[in-house]
Design an enzyme around this catalytic site. Structure first.
Site, short mmCIF file in Angstrom:
data_model
loop_
_atom_site.label_atom_id
_atom_site.label_comp_id
_atom_site.label_asym_id
_atom_site.label_seq_id
_atom_site.Cartn_x
_atom_site.Cartn_y
_atom_site.Cartn_z
CE LYS B 91 -4.15 -1.93 0.29
NZ LYS B 91 -5.09 -1.82 -0.84
CD GLU B 113 -10.51 3.92 0.30
OE1 GLU B 113 -10.64 5.11 -0.07
OE2 GLU B 113 -9.56 3.20 -0.07
CB SER B 379 0.04 -8.12 -0.98
OG SER B 379 -0.77 -8.88 -0.11
#
Lengths: 266, 397
Positions: B91, B113, B379
């Site tokens: 991210k 969000e 990830s």
């Protein structure tokens, strides 16, 4: 010169329009019909019939609550459109605009959607999450079928105002402020400048909505625009009576609702 | 040669577009113009890559999972270690890119969000680093599941706004973030955490995440002298998968996206959007989503707070339709088993999201030969999932 508005001949006025919004199925389908009639009695010129949606991006908490109540009653786009002939039978004469988010229309398919509008006698459509760029096909279909496709402009539409206004049908929905639907205490002075700018380009009546919650707001908008759209405040008036309906005091509750609406738009 | 997507209307084949209230059209156009300028500006790209290197810790490693490979006795398994990024997930790549863009556009406030909290943490982190105010919308259920990440965000100075509508998960947090953005679009930059939302978000997030695939390609060629036979990545909204897959789209490697099957795709409790959903509009984009026959969006489920999203990035919808990527689904249980196995074999605790990709890859690796290679995008790391894992494995004992 305002020329394009007709709603199949059902709307003959082009100024001082009162356009209320209610959610189909809130709190029940039967009461939706009653509210529509009381709004007509209180002077409504066009009814915006909202389709409850699970994920309404343009709506504030009041309309979200109404949608939730209606979805509990399993209201759907199809069922809502099918309420229109029942309203007509009960005496509703004003044009009806189906206010729906795009996804339910997409699932139904354009052909079936327009067929339903035609069969059930709804005269207009408004889809808040289908901006000008994405609406070419549906605008074309609406025009072929003589359905008014209502467009929206926002205070930050800037260069888009001209393009949207020139293609507008029915009435042009001016979103008074940035933000979602809902009652607000004050209306900004910028709204009046914005309305003026929109009117310069529009060949249909310009109606203002979002945040209109007092008689003072209504009269201020009236002075400058061709119409006033009231949603959340009307829903709140319905909410005020929900307990009364549960207690079986339907007639009194509807009478109080009618009186409150008259006070709001007097 | 593949067509270039998205097109001028922000479409990937049939999918994508801008399905938003009129109020957001101006801000989206502004964003698109500024993004295009920034991506053409060598100074901006230099700054982005410098921050990735010096602050986020890129390039992340490519690890050969030798024990895992030996244990399964099939294809050679490599892991792209996005868990080694600062704050523990991919991210960060996107958050840095968008925060630099926000700064360039003169915005002082960002909103975001978050589901699992990894994007919220990344947003709060870059806000602290670049001196921006940050507000994060998070579902109440996710706040409960991801207490530690909520605390991290607050420690970083972000305001966390709980969202109680719907199931109180990512879908609801996204609705509320968009509503807040509609009201505050003049001075707020909306930092979306995945390849979802109206154009240009899916493209922008992909382009900030493609660093994963670009690096992987180079690293893989260095160690194996050829590209992997198969590449796996988990898919919720799909940003880590898109970042990994994009640079490989024109190559021969088989690409596999793995969705959350939750309690099983035969039940109603899953988040397998492509496997079980159909085309519709969610959060401003035309894509596959989970919905009922009336077009009401239904609530997804996954044990992973990062995968329980009823939609998917529109580019994935396109890659699914054109069959360039194969999409599979993995249950909660299969993911947790794979998580445990990797932890024991390799000393790496993956995020539950990533464990979905691992589970599918492990299933297939055993049937492949030892001269074949697979690459799995890890990830993120599992630290944030400790409470969920403790509860699950203690119940099992």
């Amino acid at each position: 010169m305002l020329t394009k508005t007709s709603f199949k001949g059902k709307l003959t006025k082009t100024e001082d329009l009162f356009i209320p919004f209610i959610v189909a199925g809130d709190p029940t389908p039967e009461l939706t019909i009653e509210f529509a009639l009381r709004l007509q009695e209180a002077g409504a010129d066009v009814l915006e019939l909202g389709i409850p949606y699970s994920d309404p991006l343009a709506d504030g908490p009041t309309i979200q609550r109404a949608a939730k109540r209606a979805l509990k009653n399993e209201m759907s786009l199809t069922k809502a459109i099918e309420l229109v002939p029942e309203m007509r039978q009960a005496g509703l004469e004003i044009p009806v605009v189906i206010f729906t988010y795009y996804n339910p229309v997409l699932q139904l398919g354009y052909d079936r959607f327009f067929e339903l509008l035609d069969e059930n006698g709804a005269e207009g459509v408004l889809i808040p999450d289908l901006p000008f760029e994405e609406s070419e096909e549906i605008r074309k279909l609406a025009s072929e079928r003589d359905v008014e496709f209502i467009s929206l402009v926002a205070p930050n539409s800037d260069k888009r105002i001209k393009q949207i206004a020139e293609h507008a049908n029915g009435f042009l929905y001016c979103v008074s402020t940035l933000g979602v639907t809902g009652e607000r205490n004050e209306m900004s002075a910028d709204v009046l400048t914005f309305i003026k700018k929109v009117k310069e380009h529009s060949s249909v009546p310009v109606a203002v909505g979002f945040g209109i919650s007092t008689n003072e707001h209504v009269n201020l908008v009236r002075e400058h625009a061709d119409g006033v759209i009231i949603g959340s405040k009307i829903i709140r008036l319905i909410e005020d009576e929900i307990e009364a309906f549960k207690d079986g005091e339907e007639a009194d509750a509807l009478e109080r609702f009618n009186k409150s609406v008259r006070e709001l738009v007097k | 040669m593949l067509q270039v997507f998205p097109d001028v209307k922000g479409r990937f084949g049939d999918f994508g577009g801008k399905y938003v209230p009129e109020t957001l059209m101006g801000p989206l156009q502004e964003l698109e113009e500024e993004l295009n300028k920034a991506m053409d500006d060598p100074d901006f790209l230099q700054e982005y890559h410098d921050v990735l290197k010096e602050y986020a810790g890129r390039p992340t490693s490519l690890s050969f999972a030798d024990k895992m490979t030996e244990h399964l006795g099939g294809a050679k398994i490599y892991l792209k270690r996005e868990d080694l990024n600062h704050t523990g997930a991919h991210k960060m790549n996107n958050a840095i890119g968008q925060a630099l863009l926000a700064k360039r556009m003169g915005k002082k406030r960002i909103l975001a969000e978050t589901g699992a909290g990894q994007h919220g943490v990344a947003a709060a982190t870059v806000a602290a680093k670049f001196g921006l105010e940050c507000q994060v919308f998070m579902g109440e259920e996710d706040i409960r599941r991801q207490e530690l990440n909520v605390f991290r965000m607050k420690l970083l100075g972000a305001k966390v706004t709980p969202v109680s509508s719907g199931n109180g998960t990512l879908k609801d947090a996204t609705n509320e973030a968009i509503r807040y953005w509609v009201a505050n679009c003049e001075d707020h930059f909306y930092l979306i955490g995945s390849v979802v939302g109206p154009h240009p978000y899916p493209k922008m997030v992909r382009d900030f995440q493609r660093v994963i695939g670009d690096e992987s390609k180079q690293q893989f060629l260095e160690v194996e002298a050829e590209l992997p036979d198969r590449i796996y990545a988990c898919v919720g909204g799909g940003s880590n998968a898109m970042g990994m897959f994009y640079p490989f789209l024109e190559d021969a490697s088989e690409l596999i996206g793995v969705e959350a099957a939750g309690k099983g795709i035969e039940t109603s409790e899953h988040a397998a959007t492509l496997t079980k959903g159909n085309p519709g509009v969610i959060h401003g984009s035309l894509t596959y989503l989970m919905q009922d026959k009336n077009g009401q969006i239904t609530e997804p489920y996954s044990i992973s707070a990062g995968l329980d999203y009823p939609g998917i990035g529109p580019e994935h919808a396109h890659l699914f339709q054109t069959k360039r990527v194969r999409y599979e689904s993995i249950t909660d249980k299969e993911a947790l088993d794979a998580l445990k196995l990797l932890t024991e074999q390799e000393g790496i605790i993956p995020a539950i999201e990533s464990a979905h990709a691992l589970a599918q890859a492990f299933k297939e690796a055993v049937e492949m030969s030892s001269d074949q290679t697979i690459l799995i995008n890890l990830s993120g790391r599992g630290d944030k999932d400790m409470a969920t894992l403790m509860q699950h494995f203690q119940e099992e004992e």
